[in-house]
Scaffold this active site. Sequence first.
Site, mmCIF file in Angstrom:
data_model
loop_
_atom_site.group_PDB
_atom_site.id
_atom_site.type_symbol
_atom_site.label_atom_id
_atom_site.label_comp_id
_atom_site.label_asym_id
_atom_site.label_seq_id
_atom_site.Cartn_x
_atom_site.Cartn_y
_atom_site.Cartn_z
ATOM 1 C CG MET A 136 4.981 -83.017 119.499
ATOM 2 S SD MET A 136 5.670 -83.265 117.676
ATOM 3 C CE MET A 136 7.288 -83.448 118.258
ATOM 4 C CG MET A 182 6.828 -87.293 117.810
ATOM 5 S SD MET A 182 6.393 -87.490 116.282
ATOM 6 C CE MET A 182 7.408 -86.196 115.475
ATOM 7 C CB SER A 225 14.074 -80.949 113.661
ATOM 8 O OG SER A 225 13.463 -82.081 113.989
ATOM 9 C CG MET A 284 3.189 -77.408 116.269
ATOM 10 S SD MET A 284 4.950 -77.666 115.971
ATOM 11 C CE MET A 284 4.958 -78.877 114.639
ATOM 12 C CG ASP A 291 10.698 -82.780 116.637
ATOM 13 O OD1 ASP A 291 10.051 -81.949 117.240
ATOM 14 O OD2 ASP A 291 11.512 -82.673 115.387
ATOM 15 C CG HIS A 323 13.375 -78.821 117.200
ATOM 16 N ND1 HIS A 323 12.404 -77.869 118.039
ATOM 17 C CD2 HIS A 323 12.159 -79.743 117.082
ATOM 18 C CE1 HIS A 323 11.294 -77.935 117.856
ATOM 19 N NE2 HIS A 323 10.993 -79.331 117.267
ATOM 20 C CG ASP A 337 8.699 -77.577 114.489
ATOM 21 O OD1 ASP A 337 9.215 -78.002 113.534
ATOM 22 O OD2 ASP A 337 8.463 -78.305 115.510
ATOM 23 C CG HIS A 375 8.330 -80.001 119.763
ATOM 24 N ND1 HIS A 375 8.139 -79.962 118.569
ATOM 25 C CD2 HIS A 375 7.084 -79.914 120.346
ATOM 26 C CE1 HIS A 375 6.657 -79.817 118.087
ATOM 27 N NE2 HIS A 375 6.139 -79.718 119.436
HETATM 28 C C1 DX5 Z 1 6.902 -82.209 113.450
HETATM 29 C C2 DX5 Z 1 8.147 -82.015 114.127
HETATM 30 C C3 DX5 Z 1 9.176 -80.926 113.537
HETATM 31 C C4 DX5 Z 1 9.861 -81.802 112.449
HETATM 32 C C5 DX5 Z 1 9.763 -80.793 111.361
HETATM 33 O O1 DX5 Z 1 5.945 -82.833 114.160
HETATM 34 O O2 DX5 Z 1 7.630 -81.236 115.509
HETATM 35 O O3 DX5 Z 1 9.983 -80.634 114.303
HETATM 36 O O4 DX5 Z 1 10.848 -82.447 112.714
HETATM 37 O O5 DX5 Z 1 10.197 -81.328 110.216
HETATM 38 P P1 DX5 Z 1 10.336 -80.731 108.726
HETATM 39 O O6 DX5 Z 1 11.418 -79.534 108.821
HETATM 40 O O7 DX5 Z 1 10.752 -81.671 107.828
HETATM 41 O O8 DX5 Z 1 8.582 -80.149 108.417
HETATM 42 ZN ZN ZN Z 2 9.393 -80.230 116.537
#
Ligand code: DX5
Ligand code: ZN
Length: 226
Positions: free
Chosen positions: A70, A39, A10, A139, A37, A35, A177, A68
Amino acid sequence: MRKKIELVPSLLSSDFSKIEAEIKAVEKAGAKRLHLDVMDGHFVPNITFGPIIIDAIRKLTKLHLETHLMIENPAKYLDAFIAAGSDTILFHIEADKRPGSTIELLRQKGIRPGIVLNPDTPVDKILTFLPAIDQVLIMTVYPGFGGQKMIKKCLEKVEILNKIRNSRKYELMIEVDGGVNEKTIGDVVKVGTDLIVAGSAIFEKRSPYDNFKILERVIDENTNKR
Ligand code: DX5
Ligand code: ZN
């Protein structure tokens, strides 16, 4: 025999001021997908990046890009994330009022659809969609930030999903994840995951190349114990 478990970096915890080098390092280590992320500051209490950055990343690598989302109302932004070059789009079941039509739209555009479950959301909520999707993302932290501690209880959902897909013969990948590191990854392997996301464990401390290799080794050690 089950396919080899894939480790998915990620980029959230990577250094965006040298993103090309970070991507090349995990490519060299053997990563097959990245991956991303996204947000929005509403669905989760943090803001990251959107389609413009994904478009730039797309130009830097041929790796499979899984986005991903969010974000609230993911359907509204699908076109932008598709145009940016996502290969897989993962949306939260908690954020989408019409998951069926989101899946259909993604399929029409040739994108692989996946559904994400927050720690408190049970597998029951997505049973009807399982035959139509390529991937479920479980998650193991409350989404929003990298570097959190894994909530081990969430791994029970992986075991439930595994039983369902095996008995119903679904072509479905299961991904985990959140909170993955050298100490926790063994348990993730044992419950029957196909894809494992790791952010801080890859991009913090040592080099991403070394971290990737170390985590892969722990995956291999635990694969035999399944
Ligand atoms: C969290 C993300 C993850 C994040 C994981 O909200 O969806 O993908 O990058 O990070 P680590 O591996 O540090 O928990
Ligand atoms: Zn993620």
